[in-house]
Design a protein around this motif. Structure first.
Motif, PDB file in Angstrom:
ATOM      1  N   PHE A  90      30.244  45.061  57.116  1.00 58.80           N
ATOM      2  CA  PHE A  90      31.115  44.340  56.174  1.00 58.80           C
ATOM      3  C   PHE A  90      32.304  45.235  55.859  1.00 58.80           C
ATOM      4  CE2 PHE A  90      27.789  46.632  54.005  1.00 58.80           C
ATOM      5  CZ  PHE A  90      28.435  47.320  52.992  1.00 58.80           C
ATOM      6  N   ASP A  91      33.367  44.641  55.315  1.00 57.05           N
ATOM      7  CA  ASP A  91      34.603  45.393  55.068  1.00 57.05           C
ATOM      8  C   ASP A  91      34.814  45.768  53.612  1.00 57.05           C
ATOM      9  OD1 ASP A  91      35.663  45.151  57.823  1.00 57.05           O
ATOM     10  OD2 ASP A  91      35.681  43.016  57.346  1.00 57.05           O
ATOM     11  N   VAL A  92      34.328  44.915  52.693  1.00 57.88           N
ATOM     12  CA  VAL A  92      34.507  45.162  51.254  1.00 57.88           C
ATOM     13  C   VAL A  92      33.219  44.778  50.542  1.00 57.88           C
ATOM     14  CG1 VAL A  92      35.895  44.657  49.193  1.00 57.88           C
ATOM     15  CG2 VAL A  92      36.959  44.534  51.446  1.00 57.88           C
ATOM     16  N   ALA A  93      32.815  45.594  49.568  1.00 54.41           N
ATOM     17  CA  ALA A  93      31.647  45.263  48.750  1.00 54.41           C
ATOM     18  C   ALA A  93      32.088  45.000  47.312  1.00 54.41           C
ATOM     19  CB  ALA A  93      30.629  46.399  48.785  1.00 54.41           C
ATOM     20  N   VAL A  94      31.553  43.914  46.747  1.00 55.55           N
ATOM     21  CA  VAL A  94      31.834  43.528  45.360  1.00 55.55           C
ATOM     22  C   VAL A  94      30.492  43.471  44.630  1.00 55.55           C
ATOM     23  CG1 VAL A  94      32.767  41.696  43.880  1.00 55.55           C
ATOM     24  CG2 VAL A  94      33.838  42.160  46.100  1.00 55.55           C
ATOM     25  N   ALA A  95      30.492  43.825  43.359  1.00 60.25           N
ATOM     26  CA  ALA A  95      29.239  43.768  42.594  1.00 60.25           C
ATOM     27  C   ALA A  95      29.507  43.307  41.168  1.00 60.25           C
ATOM     28  CB  ALA A  95      28.568  45.143  42.571  1.00 60.25           C
ATOM     29  N   THR A  96      28.526  42.591  40.596  1.00 60.75           N
ATOM     30  CA  THR A  96      28.589  42.302  39.163  1.00 60.75           C
ATOM     31  C   THR A  96      28.149  43.584  38.444  1.00 60.75           C
ATOM     32  OG1 THR A  96      26.363  41.380  39.335  1.00 60.75           O
ATOM     33  CG2 THR A  96      28.204  39.809  39.344  1.00 60.75           C
ATOM     34  N   PRO A  97      28.648  43.823  37.220  1.00 60.07           N
ATOM     35  CA  PRO A  97      28.329  45.081  36.515  1.00 60.07           C
ATOM     36  C   PRO A  97      26.828  45.348  36.393  1.00 60.07           C
ATOM     37  CG  PRO A  97      30.093  43.917  35.378  1.00 60.07           C
ATOM     38  CD  PRO A  97      29.601  42.989  36.460  1.00 60.07           C
ATOM     39  N   ASP A  98      26.022  44.292  36.198  1.00 59.13           N
ATOM     40  CA  ASP A  98      24.580  44.491  36.017  1.00 59.13           C
ATOM     41  C   ASP A  98      23.876  44.946  37.294  1.00 59.13           C
ATOM     42  OD1 ASP A  98      25.212  41.900  37.007  1.00 59.13           O
ATOM     43  OD2 ASP A  98      23.162  41.249  36.653  1.00 59.13           O
ATOM     44  N   MET A  99      24.588  44.883  38.443  1.00 61.25           N
ATOM     45  CA  MET A  99      23.994  45.303  39.711  1.00 61.25           C
ATOM     46  C   MET A  99      24.300  46.761  40.053  1.00 61.25           C
ATOM     47  SD  MET A  99      22.203  42.890  41.032  1.00 61.25           S
ATOM     48  CE  MET A  99      21.975  43.661  42.634  1.00 61.25           C
TER      49      MET A  99
ATOM     50  N   THR B 179      32.954  43.298  38.892  1.00 66.57           N
ATOM     51  CA  THR B 179      33.499  42.250  38.025  1.00 66.57           C
ATOM     52  C   THR B 179      32.524  41.088  37.869  1.00 66.57           C
ATOM     53  OG1 THR B 179      35.323  40.659  37.817  1.00 66.57           O
ATOM     54  CG2 THR B 179      34.643  41.193  40.045  1.00 66.57           C
ATOM     55  N   MET B 180      32.657  40.362  36.765  1.00 64.31           N
ATOM     56  CA  MET B 180      31.883  39.128  36.594  1.00 64.31           C
ATOM     57  C   MET B 180      32.623  37.946  37.217  1.00 64.31           C
ATOM     58  SD  MET B 180      29.003  39.809  35.223  1.00 64.31           S
ATOM     59  CE  MET B 180      28.330  38.291  34.538  1.00 64.31           C
ATOM     60  N   ASP B 181      33.932  38.112  37.437  1.00 63.67           N
ATOM     61  CA  ASP B 181      34.738  37.026  38.007  1.00 63.67           C
ATOM     62  C   ASP B 181      34.729  37.134  39.535  1.00 63.67           C
ATOM     63  OD1 ASP B 181      36.496  35.029  38.612  1.00 63.67           O
ATOM     64  OD2 ASP B 181      38.031  35.634  37.158  1.00 63.67           O
ATOM     65  N   LEU B 182      33.604  36.756  40.122  1.00 60.71           N
ATOM     66  CA  LEU B 182      33.442  36.904  41.574  1.00 60.71           C
ATOM     67  C   LEU B 182      34.418  36.022  42.347  1.00 60.71           C
ATOM     68  CD1 LEU B 182      29.538  37.038  41.826  1.00 60.71           C
ATOM     69  CD2 LEU B 182      31.150  38.943  41.884  1.00 60.71           C
ATOM     70  N   GLY B 183      34.674  34.829  41.820  1.00 58.01           N
ATOM     71  CA  GLY B 183      35.584  33.907  42.501  1.00 58.01           C
ATOM     72  C   GLY B 183      36.947  34.521  42.718  1.00 58.01           C
ATOM     73  N   LYS B 184      37.494  35.132  41.653  1.00 60.54           N
ATOM     74  CA  LYS B 184      38.820  35.760  41.733  1.00 60.54           C
ATOM     75  C   LYS B 184      38.797  36.940  42.695  1.00 60.54           C
ATOM     76  CE  LYS B 184      42.432  37.924  38.931  1.00 60.54           C
ATOM     77  NZ  LYS B 184      42.465  39.220  38.292  1.00 60.54           N
ATOM     78  N   ALA B 185      37.772  37.786  42.575  1.00 60.09           N
ATOM     79  CA  ALA B 185      37.692  38.987  43.417  1.00 60.09           C
ATOM     80  C   ALA B 185      37.633  38.618  44.896  1.00 60.09           C
ATOM     81  CB  ALA B 185      36.468  39.821  43.036  1.00 60.09           C
ATOM     82  N   ILE B 186      36.783  37.640  45.224  1.00 51.37           N
ATOM     83  CA  ILE B 186      36.609  37.251  46.634  1.00 51.37           C
ATOM     84  C   ILE B 186      37.877  36.596  47.175  1.00 51.37           C
ATOM     85  CG2 ILE B 186      35.301  35.744  48.210  1.00 51.37           C
ATOM     86  CD1 ILE B 186      32.900  36.209  46.150  1.00 51.37           C
ATOM     87  N   SER B 187      38.486  35.707  46.392  1.00 51.75           N
ATOM     88  CA  SER B 187      39.690  35.016  46.877  1.00 51.75           C
ATOM     89  C   SER B 187      40.836  36.001  47.092  1.00 51.75           C
ATOM     90  CB  SER B 187      40.111  33.887  45.932  1.00 51.75           C
ATOM     91  OG  SER B 187      40.488  34.406  44.681  1.00 51.75           O
TER      92      SER B 187
END
Length: 227
Positions: A111-120, A146-154
């Motif tokens: 994968f190229d980028v990893a995103v996580a919610t704070p609790d993870m 971030t909790m705003d996964l939609g924004k981060a991914i887009s």
């Protein structure tokens, strides 16, 4: 290698020794020097007057380029519960928690980028030695915790790039592909330069932008006029 060497030498001949080009001239030249059989990536290289040994002189962040990079990024999201569905709906390529951690510990980093919610982040922290050196660790400063996964991914899918100084104070960042229209490369370059100037550390002394060069994957560096 002789053939590649000849192409490189031919490309070098297009440059005038000692000349520094305007952004528009440099982009036109770099497109001409990109003669490989694949669509070469165009990179911006900026030497900054900073000493990255000191935390208050490090330059790091992320920007969504106006025209993206031409590369589709595979996004991994560490999430659980309702956030899994949110990530999948936003277009994440991989979503999970403990099972993904186990997979990465087994050597998977496709994968190229990893995103996580704070609790993870407690769970993701176990992967620091694997993800850290590869620049794949989620980071709140880069908008990837971030909790705003939609924004981060887009944003990532739209062409968000990370910039950071290396040990010598240089920033290397893709600004598109050789197949891009010249004006799109110019706009991406200007957006990145504007950002680098805006985030100048207060502790940086003397001339901040030391040199600016652009190059294609296989081509020579083209020096660019900078303010």
């Amino acid at each position: 290698m002789a053939k590649a060497g000849k192409k490189y030498q031919d490309a070098v001949k297009l440059l005038e020794t000692g000349k520094v080009y305007t952004v528009e001239e440099a982009v036109d030249l770099v497109k001409k020097t990109a003669t490989a059989k694949f669509d070469e990536t165009i990179e911006l290289h900026v030497r900054l007057g900073v000493d990255p040994k000191y935390a208050d002189q490090q330059v790091r962040g992320a920007i969504v380029l106006p025209h993206g990079t031409g590369k589709s990024k595979r996004v991994l999201v560490f999430a659980k519960g309702a956030k899994v569905e949110e990530a999948e709906a936003a277009g994440a390529d991989f979503v999970g928690s403990d099972e993904i951690v186990t997979k990465i510990q087994g050597g998977w980093t496709d994968f190229d980028v990893a995103v996580a919610t704070p609790d993870m982040m407690g769970t993701v922290g176990r992967l620091g030695k694997i993800l850290g050196p590869r620049g794949l660790m989620p980071n709140p400063k880069l908008g990837t915790v971030t909790m705003d996964l939609g924004k981060a991914i887009s944003e990532i899918k739209a062409g968000k790039v990370e910039y950071r100084t290396d040990k010598a104070g240089n920033v290397h960042c893709p600004i598109g592909k050789a197949s891009f229209d010249a004006n799109k490369l110019v706009e991406n370059l200007n957006a990145l330069m504007d950002t680098l100037i805006r985030v100048k550390p207060a502790a940086a002394k003397g001339q901040y932008i030391r040199s600016v060069t652009i190059s294609s994957t296989m081509g020579p560096g083209v020096p660019v006029v900078h303010a």
